[in-house]
Scaffold this motif. Structure first.
Motif, PDB file in Angstrom:
ATOM      1  N   VAL A  26       0.995  -0.956   0.108  1.00 52.28           N
ATOM      2  CA  VAL A  26      -0.008   0.303   0.287  1.00 52.28           C
ATOM      3  C   VAL A  26       0.957   1.076   0.218  1.00 52.28           C
ATOM      4  O   VAL A  26       2.342   1.093   1.380  1.00 52.28           O
ATOM      5  CB  VAL A  26      -1.198  -0.365   1.258  1.00 52.28           C
ATOM      6  CG1 VAL A  26      -1.694   1.444   0.942  1.00 52.28           C
ATOM      7  CG2 VAL A  26      -1.757  -1.397   0.944  1.00 52.28           C
ATOM      8  N   GLY A  27       0.733   1.857  -1.109  1.00 56.54           N
ATOM      9  CA  GLY A  27       1.568   3.478  -1.198  1.00 56.54           C
ATOM     10  C   GLY A  27       2.394   2.895  -1.554  1.00 56.54           C
ATOM     11  O   GLY A  27       3.291   2.810  -1.484  1.00 56.54           O
ATOM     12  N   GLU A  50      -1.499   2.142  -5.077  1.00 54.30           N
ATOM     13  CA  GLU A  50      -1.040   4.016  -5.215  1.00 54.30           C
ATOM     14  C   GLU A  50      -2.425   4.789  -5.199  1.00 54.30           C
ATOM     15  O   GLU A  50      -2.799   4.714  -6.137  1.00 54.30           O
ATOM     16  CB  GLU A  50       0.272   4.237  -5.623  1.00 54.30           C
ATOM     17  CG  GLU A  50       0.613   6.198  -6.132  1.00 54.30           C
ATOM     18  CD  GLU A  50       0.713   5.518  -4.240  1.00 54.30           C
ATOM     19  OE1 GLU A  50       0.468   7.247  -4.051  1.00 54.30           O
ATOM     20  OE2 GLU A  50       1.993   5.670  -4.195  1.00 54.30           O
ATOM     21  N   VAL A  51      -1.970   5.389  -3.804  1.00 55.12           N
ATOM     22  CA  VAL A  51      -3.271   6.292  -4.315  1.00 55.12           C
ATOM     23  C   VAL A  51      -3.632   7.559  -5.315  1.00 55.12           C
ATOM     24  O   VAL A  51      -4.416   8.741  -6.020  1.00 55.12           O
ATOM     25  CB  VAL A  51      -4.265   7.678  -2.736  1.00 55.12           C
ATOM     26  CG1 VAL A  51      -3.266   7.789  -2.555  1.00 55.12           C
ATOM     27  CG2 VAL A  51      -5.367   7.882  -3.076  1.00 55.12           C
ATOM     28  N   LEU A  76      -4.601   1.823  -9.257  1.00 56.70           N
ATOM     29  CA  LEU A  76      -4.684   3.550  -8.319  1.00 56.70           C
ATOM     30  C   LEU A  76      -5.980   3.300  -7.634  1.00 56.70           C
ATOM     31  O   LEU A  76      -6.951   3.507  -7.865  1.00 56.70           O
ATOM     32  CB  LEU A  76      -5.200   4.055  -9.548  1.00 56.70           C
ATOM     33  CG  LEU A  76      -5.349   5.439  -8.899  1.00 56.70           C
ATOM     34  CD1 LEU A  76      -4.313   6.319  -8.847  1.00 56.70           C
ATOM     35  CD2 LEU A  76      -6.044   6.888 -10.526  1.00 56.70           C
ATOM     36  N   ALA A  77      -5.330   3.361  -6.230  1.00 56.59           N
ATOM     37  CA  ALA A  77      -6.711   3.195  -5.132  1.00 56.59           C
ATOM     38  C   ALA A  77      -6.158   3.505  -3.902  1.00 56.59           C
ATOM     39  O   ALA A  77      -4.996   3.787  -3.824  1.00 56.59           O
ATOM     40  CB  ALA A  77      -6.987   1.429  -5.142  1.00 56.59           C
ATOM     41  N   ASP A  78      -7.602   4.198  -2.919  1.00 52.62           N
ATOM     42  CA  ASP A  78      -6.966   4.690  -1.702  1.00 52.62           C
ATOM     43  C   ASP A  78      -6.726   3.234  -0.585  1.00 52.62           C
ATOM     44  O   ASP A  78      -8.137   2.698  -0.677  1.00 52.62           O
ATOM     45  CB  ASP A  78      -7.902   5.791  -1.157  1.00 52.62           C
ATOM     46  CG  ASP A  78      -7.793   6.249   0.067  1.00 52.62           C
ATOM     47  OD1 ASP A  78      -6.530   5.968   0.570  1.00 52.62           O
ATOM     48  OD2 ASP A  78      -8.497   7.182   0.019  1.00 52.62           O
ATOM     49  N   GLY A  79      -5.589   3.288  -0.437  1.00 50.50           N
ATOM     50  CA  GLY A  79      -5.674   2.469   1.014  1.00 50.50           C
ATOM     51  C   GLY A  79      -5.978   1.250   0.177  1.00 50.50           C
ATOM     52  O   GLY A  79      -5.637   0.785  -0.608  1.00 50.50           O
ATOM     53  N   LEU A  80      -6.322   0.666   1.549  1.00 48.06           N
ATOM     54  CA  LEU A  80      -6.602  -1.178   1.539  1.00 48.06           C
ATOM     55  C   LEU A  80      -7.786  -1.500   0.250  1.00 48.06           C
ATOM     56  O   LEU A  80      -8.002  -2.063  -0.226  1.00 48.06           O
ATOM     57  CB  LEU A  80      -7.498  -1.548   2.474  1.00 48.06           C
ATOM     58  CG  LEU A  80      -6.506  -1.813   3.396  1.00 48.06           C
ATOM     59  CD1 LEU A  80      -6.648  -2.588   4.870  1.00 48.06           C
ATOM     60  CD2 LEU A  80      -5.184  -2.557   3.356  1.00 48.06           C
ATOM     61  N   ILE A 105      -5.767   4.058   7.239  1.00 47.90           N
ATOM     62  CA  ILE A 105      -5.893   3.396   6.269  1.00 47.90           C
ATOM     63  C   ILE A 105      -6.369   2.040   6.865  1.00 47.90           C
ATOM     64  O   ILE A 105      -7.624   0.909   6.010  1.00 47.90           O
ATOM     65  CB  ILE A 105      -4.905   2.706   5.727  1.00 47.90           C
ATOM     66  CG1 ILE A 105      -4.187   4.510   4.721  1.00 47.90           C
ATOM     67  CG2 ILE A 105      -4.166   1.207   4.498  1.00 47.90           C
ATOM     68  CD1 ILE A 105      -2.568   4.167   3.996  1.00 47.90           C
ATOM     69  N   LEU A 106      -5.918   1.882   8.117  1.00 46.01           N
ATOM     70  CA  LEU A 106      -5.967  -0.353   8.001  1.00 46.01           C
ATOM     71  C   LEU A 106      -7.268  -0.208   8.761  1.00 46.01           C
ATOM     72  O   LEU A 106      -8.913  -1.011   8.909  1.00 46.01           O
ATOM     73  CB  LEU A 106      -5.031  -0.283   9.673  1.00 46.01           C
ATOM     74  CG  LEU A 106      -4.004  -0.885   8.564  1.00 46.01           C
ATOM     75  CD1 LEU A 106      -3.018  -1.428  10.189  1.00 46.01           C
ATOM     76  CD2 LEU A 106      -3.712  -1.611   8.048  1.00 46.01           C
ATOM     77  N   GLU A 107      -8.141   1.127   9.254  1.00 49.62           N
ATOM     78  CA  GLU A 107      -9.749   1.474   9.841  1.00 49.62           C
ATOM     79  C   GLU A 107     -10.395   1.113   8.674  1.00 49.62           C
ATOM     80  O   GLU A 107     -11.116   0.793   8.823  1.00 49.62           O
ATOM     81  CB  GLU A 107      -9.194   2.810  11.126  1.00 49.62           C
ATOM     82  CG  GLU A 107     -10.653   2.747  11.687  1.00 49.62           C
ATOM     83  CD  GLU A 107     -11.404   1.923  12.875  1.00 49.62           C
ATOM     84  OE1 GLU A 107     -12.473   1.645  12.392  1.00 49.62           O
ATOM     85  OE2 GLU A 107     -10.463   1.247  13.616  1.00 49.62           O
ATOM     86  N   ASN A 108      -9.738   2.208   7.902  1.00 50.09           N
ATOM     87  CA  ASN A 108     -10.938   2.146   7.186  1.00 50.09           C
ATOM     88  C   ASN A 108     -10.952   1.233   6.060  1.00 50.09           C
ATOM     89  O   ASN A 108     -12.845   0.669   5.192  1.00 50.09           O
ATOM     90  CB  ASN A 108     -10.617   3.553   6.090  1.00 50.09           C
ATOM     91  CG  ASN A 108     -11.025   4.391   6.336  1.00 50.09           C
ATOM     92  OD1 ASN A 108     -11.558   4.787   7.309  1.00 50.09           O
ATOM     93  ND2 ASN A 108     -10.007   5.589   6.266  1.00 50.09           N
ATOM     94  N   GLY A 109     -10.143   0.012   5.921  1.00 52.94           N
ATOM     95  CA  GLY A 109     -10.501  -1.610   5.112  1.00 52.94           C
ATOM     96  C   GLY A 109     -10.608  -2.561   5.741  1.00 52.94           C
ATOM     97  O   GLY A 109     -10.022  -3.994   6.257  1.00 52.94           O
TER      98      GLY A 109
END
Length: 228
Positions: A26-27, A50-51, A76-80, A105-109
């Protein structure tokens, strides 16, 4: 195919990735870590997430230049959100971000973490906040590393699913790092102690709560440094 020259920080992360893993990085920025791991035949395949559009394009170019298009998927994506149901990823790496951002990032996914066997995290700061999130969300810390590169000190935290209970001191200093007390660990906390002592002198006497809070942190550092 030219071998990638990886930073020492990322080489340390790479050394912790289990053989044969399918990786989500991620990233991923330039996709350096997955490229390096595939060149050394350590992983079977990888997803580089990568976001930001510029680093995403850079990752695509690097993967193509190293002829690894079939083994590394760049998204091309946000976090998980880079992780899809049929990816069968076993290990996630998140490196070079603040501990608070990694926690977010972990919380959101976190619904996507149930099938993951290992997380390898390299926060640039706020390691205590990250450890707090990990313990609260039933991850157990299995290994830690600390290193210095280009006058910066980095911590790496390896976790797997599982209930654990660590003390506040272990959240602050790391359950493994605080036992090992390497020269780099000592250097980091001596510098932090000096910085906090300077900050304490600048806080007015009538700001009692702020002074007490800072004094407690300084005392914790003093204790850990003086332990045999």
């Amino acid at each position: 195919m030219e071998e990638l020259n990886l930073s020492q920080r990322l080489k340390e992360v790479a050394s912790l990735v289990p053989l044969g893993s399918k990786l989500l990085d991620v990233g991923s920025d330039h996709a350096y870590l997955p490229i390096y791991l595939l060149q050394h035949k350590k992983i079977s395949s990888a997803i580089a997430g990568e976001v930001v559009h510029g680093p995403y394009q850079s990752a695509l170019s690097n993967v193509k230049a190293h002829q690894l298009d079939k083994q590394i998927t760049v998204r091309l994506a946000d976090g998980l959100e880079a992780l899809e149901d049929n990816d069968y990823v076993s290990v996630i790496t998140i490196c070079g971000m603040g501990g608070r951002l990694i926690s977010t990032i972990l919380e959101n996914g976190k619904e996507k973490l149930s099938t993951i066997s290992q997380l390898i995290l390299q926060p640039n700061n706020r390691e205590e906040e990250l450890r707090d999130w990990l313990v609260a969300n039933q991850f157990t810390i299995t290994a830690e590393k600390i290193l210095e590169e280009n006058d910066k000190i980095y911590e790496i935290i390896v976790v797997k699913p599982g209930i654990s209970n660590i003390t506040q001191k272990e959240k602050q200093f790391g359950p493994f790092l605080s036992k090992e007390k390497s020269p780099v660990f000592i250097k980091k906390w001596q510098k932090e102690q000096k910085k906090l002592l300077t900050a304490l002198k600048q806080i007015p006497e009538n700001y009692q709560n702020e002074r007490e809070q800072l004094s407690r942190k300084i005392e914790m550092i003093k204790e850990i440094l003086n332990e045999s």
